[in-house]
Write a protein that holds these residues in place. Structure first.
Motif, PDB file in Angstrom:
ATOM      1  N   ARG A  37      -6.532  -4.014  -6.104  1.00  0.00           N
ATOM      2  CA  ARG A  37      -5.485  -3.689  -5.124  1.00  0.00           C
ATOM      3  C   ARG A  37      -5.393  -2.179  -4.965  1.00  0.00           C
ATOM      4  NH1 ARG A  37      -1.557  -1.013  -4.166  1.00  0.00           N
ATOM      5  NH2 ARG A  37      -1.726  -0.244  -6.296  1.00  0.00           N
TER       6      ARG A  37
ATOM      7  N   SER B 208      -3.726   0.818  -1.873  1.00  0.00           N
ATOM      8  CA  SER B 208      -3.070   0.935  -0.576  1.00  0.00           C
ATOM      9  C   SER B 208      -4.130   1.181   0.483  1.00  0.00           C
ATOM     10  CB  SER B 208      -2.053   2.078  -0.599  1.00  0.00           C
ATOM     11  OG  SER B 208      -1.017   1.737  -1.495  1.00  0.00           O
TER      12      SER B 208
ATOM     13  N   ARG C 133      -5.207   1.877   4.229  1.00  0.00           N
ATOM     14  CA  ARG C 133      -4.554   2.557   5.361  1.00  0.00           C
ATOM     15  C   ARG C 133      -5.411   2.561   6.621  1.00  0.00           C
ATOM     16  NH1 ARG C 133      -3.088   5.642   0.740  1.00  0.00           N
ATOM     17  NH2 ARG C 133      -0.850   5.504   0.272  1.00  0.00           N
TER      18      ARG C 133
ATOM     19  N   ASN D  95       1.538   4.971  10.169  1.00  0.00           N
ATOM     20  CA  ASN D  95       2.383   4.016   9.434  1.00  0.00           C
ATOM     21  C   ASN D  95       3.047   3.053  10.399  1.00  0.00           C
ATOM     22  OD1 ASN D  95       3.055   4.294   6.373  1.00  0.00           O
ATOM     23  ND2 ASN D  95       2.851   6.433   7.058  1.00  0.00           N
TER      24      ASN D  95
ATOM     25  N   ALA E 251       2.081  -1.135   1.018  1.00  0.00           N
ATOM     26  CA  ALA E 251       3.543  -1.134   1.011  1.00  0.00           C
ATOM     27  C   ALA E 251       4.000   0.119   1.760  1.00  0.00           C
ATOM     28  CB  ALA E 251       4.069  -1.119  -0.425  1.00  0.00           C
ATOM     29  N   GLN E 252       5.108   0.026   2.484  1.00  0.00           N
ATOM     30  CA  GLN E 252       5.520   1.156   3.340  1.00  0.00           C
ATOM     31  C   GLN E 252       7.033   1.374   3.314  1.00  0.00           C
ATOM     32  OE1 GLN E 252       3.276  -0.675   6.779  1.00  0.00           O
ATOM     33  NE2 GLN E 252       3.044   1.494   7.251  1.00  0.00           N
ATOM     34  N   GLU E 253       7.420   2.364   2.518  1.00  0.00           N
ATOM     35  CA  GLU E 253       8.823   2.786   2.542  1.00  0.00           C
ATOM     36  C   GLU E 253       9.142   3.552   3.820  1.00  0.00           C
ATOM     37  OE1 GLU E 253       9.550   3.576  -2.212  1.00  0.00           O
ATOM     38  OE2 GLU E 253       8.362   4.923  -0.997  1.00  0.00           O
ATOM     39  N   SER E 254       8.112   4.020   4.478  1.00  0.00           N
ATOM     40  CA  SER E 254       8.313   4.820   5.687  1.00  0.00           C
ATOM     41  C   SER E 254       9.139   4.070   6.739  1.00  0.00           C
ATOM     42  CB  SER E 254       6.965   5.243   6.282  1.00  0.00           C
ATOM     43  OG  SER E 254       6.101   4.146   6.322  1.00  0.00           O
TER      44      SER E 254
ATOM     45  N   SER F 277      -6.398   6.427  -5.934  1.00  0.00           N
ATOM     46  CA  SER F 277      -5.353   7.340  -6.420  1.00  0.00           C
ATOM     47  C   SER F 277      -5.421   7.482  -7.942  1.00  0.00           C
ATOM     48  CB  SER F 277      -3.984   6.811  -5.995  1.00  0.00           C
ATOM     49  OG  SER F 277      -3.830   5.483  -6.448  1.00  0.00           O
TER      50      SER F 277
ATOM     51  N   ARG G  22      -4.034   8.098 -11.880  1.00  0.00           N
ATOM     52  CA  ARG G  22      -2.942   7.616 -12.708  1.00  0.00           C
ATOM     53  C   ARG G  22      -2.831   8.507 -13.950  1.00  0.00           C
ATOM     54  NH1 ARG G  22      -2.398   5.069  -8.696  1.00  0.00           N
ATOM     55  NH2 ARG G  22      -1.740   2.888  -8.495  1.00  0.00           N
TER      56      ARG G  22
HETATM   57  C1  FMN Z   1       7.395   0.669  -2.461  1.00  0.00           C
HETATM   58  C2  FMN Z   1       6.230   1.461  -1.938  1.00  0.00           C
HETATM   59  C3  FMN Z   1       6.317   2.118  -0.726  1.00  0.00           C
HETATM   60  C4  FMN Z   1       5.229   2.841  -0.209  1.00  0.00           C
HETATM   61  N1  FMN Z   1       5.336   3.432   1.021  1.00  0.00           N
HETATM   62  C5  FMN Z   1       4.229   3.961   1.591  1.00  0.00           C
HETATM   63  C6  FMN Z   1       4.273   4.419   2.949  1.00  0.00           C
HETATM   64  O1  FMN Z   1       5.304   4.378   3.620  1.00  0.00           O
HETATM   65  N2  FMN Z   1       3.124   4.879   3.492  1.00  0.00           N
HETATM   66  C7  FMN Z   1       1.946   4.956   2.785  1.00  0.00           C
HETATM   67  O2  FMN Z   1       0.934   5.376   3.344  1.00  0.00           O
HETATM   68  N3  FMN Z   1       1.885   4.541   1.498  1.00  0.00           N
HETATM   69  C8  FMN Z   1       2.980   4.033   0.893  1.00  0.00           C
HETATM   70  N4  FMN Z   1       2.928   3.549  -0.389  1.00  0.00           N
HETATM   71  C9  FMN Z   1       1.655   3.599  -1.121  1.00  0.00           C
HETATM   72  C10 FMN Z   1       1.684   4.598  -2.274  1.00  0.00           C
HETATM   73  O3  FMN Z   1       1.483   5.898  -1.798  1.00  0.00           O
HETATM   74  C11 FMN Z   1       0.582   4.164  -3.263  1.00  0.00           C
HETATM   75  O4  FMN Z   1       0.943   2.930  -3.839  1.00  0.00           O
HETATM   76  C12 FMN Z   1       0.321   5.149  -4.374  1.00  0.00           C
HETATM   77  O5  FMN Z   1      -0.134   6.377  -3.876  1.00  0.00           O
HETATM   78  C13 FMN Z   1      -0.726   4.600  -5.362  1.00  0.00           C
HETATM   79  O6  FMN Z   1      -1.925   4.325  -4.685  1.00  0.00           O
HETATM   80  P1  FMN Z   1      -2.531   2.863  -4.611  1.00  0.00           P
HETATM   81  O7  FMN Z   1      -1.490   1.934  -4.053  1.00  0.00           O
HETATM   82  O8  FMN Z   1      -3.716   2.983  -3.691  1.00  0.00           O
HETATM   83  O9  FMN Z   1      -2.911   2.450  -6.002  1.00  0.00           O
HETATM   84  C14 FMN Z   1       4.017   2.884  -0.942  1.00  0.00           C
HETATM   85  C15 FMN Z   1       3.942   2.220  -2.165  1.00  0.00           C
HETATM   86  C16 FMN Z   1       5.025   1.528  -2.674  1.00  0.00           C
HETATM   87  C17 FMN Z   1       4.888   0.809  -3.990  1.00  0.00           C
END
Ligand code: FMN
Length: 226
Positions: free
Chosen positions: A10, A12, A14, A123, A169-172, A212, A214
């Motif tokens: 898994r 993120s 994009r 986003n 996941a996107q908090e944006s 990313s 850790r």
């Molecule tokens: C709750 C949550 C919200 C996140 N919001 C965004 C977002 O709005 N846009 C984005 O590009 N990545 C977002 N991310 C991705 C994080 O940046 C990412 O999980 C982190 O950098 C670790 O990278 P990975 O998920 O590739 O392991 C979010 C992740 C989480 C868990």
């Protein structure tokens, strides 16, 4: 795929391929994810899934919304601070390094604020994903229930891997709570936490090459008598 493999694979994503996600797959995933634990078994999550014409409509709304914001509209405020007002070390450094690594992968230099903003705006097009979900929670819930949302959403993201699917996941989305609430009909007593883009990763896009960093185990875990 075992759980270690699901976690390791898994990330993120994009940039997504347009390949549709079957409704049956997301129903399976959400049904299974509901086995996620929650304190007192209160199951505080609420999920809205959006795809097809409804997703296209939302993308168009967001294009208009971002144009209004660029023209100075400040009518919509985020419902919560995505990060603490002062993000201290080491968290600030982790966040900074993620941003730098992502923009380096995209070939966008630090000074090029316009292109960074343009990228950020993706986003709100779900990075091209054909499906999205939104997670909301009753406003009367507190931090323990918000952490339950995290467990639910990670369960979803891992199960998506089992289905051969990817996510971000996107908090944006919390920056536009009223636009989303109006679009999907979130009642006033519920608050939007985050969105999630769902689909098949585009393996060729440079942003999807990013892995990313850790922190080392010794930096975040202390062992007592272990
Ligand atoms: C709750 C949550 C919200 C996140 N919001 C965004 C977002 O709005 N846009 C984005 O590009 N990545 C977002 N991310 C991705 C994080 O940046 C990412 O999980 C982190 O950098 C670790 O990278 P990975 O998920 O590739 O392991 C979010 C992740 C989480 C868990």
């Amino acid at each position: 795929m075992n759980v270690y493999e699901a976690l390791a694979s898994r990330r993120s994503v994009r940039d997504f391929l347009p390949t549709p996600v079957p409704g049956a797959a997301i129903r399976r995933v959400l049904t299974a994810a509901a086995r996620a634990p929650s304190g007192g078994n209160v199951q505080p999550w609420h999920i809205d899934v959006v795809a097809g014409e409804r997703l296209d409509a939302l993308k168009a709304i967001m294009q208009r919304r971002l144009r209004e914001v660029a023209a100075g509209d400040t009518s919509e405020r985020p419902e919560y601070d995505i990060y603490p007002k002062e993000l201290v070390a080491p968290y600030r450094d982790y966040r900074f390094r993620l941003g730098e690594a992502m923009y380096a992968a995209l070939g966008i230099p630090r000074e090029d604020k316009a292109r960074r903003l343009q990228w950020f705006a993706r986003n709100y097009q779900f990075f091209g994903a054909p499906m999205a979900l939104f997670c909301s929670i009753d406003r009367r819930m507190g931090p323990p229930q918000w952490s339950d949302l995290g467990m639910f959403l990670l369960s979803v993201m891992l199960l998506l891997r089992e289905e051969g699917l990817d996510s971000c996941a996107q908090e944006s989305w919390s920056i536009y709570p009223h636009t989303i609430a109006h679009f999907i009909g979130i009642p006033p007593e519920r608050m939007l936490f985050a969105g999630m883009s769902i689909g098949h990763r585009n393996p060729d896009h440079p942003v999807n090459q990013l892995v990313s960093e850790r922190a080392e185990l010794s930096q975040f875990a202390t062992f007592h008598g272990v």
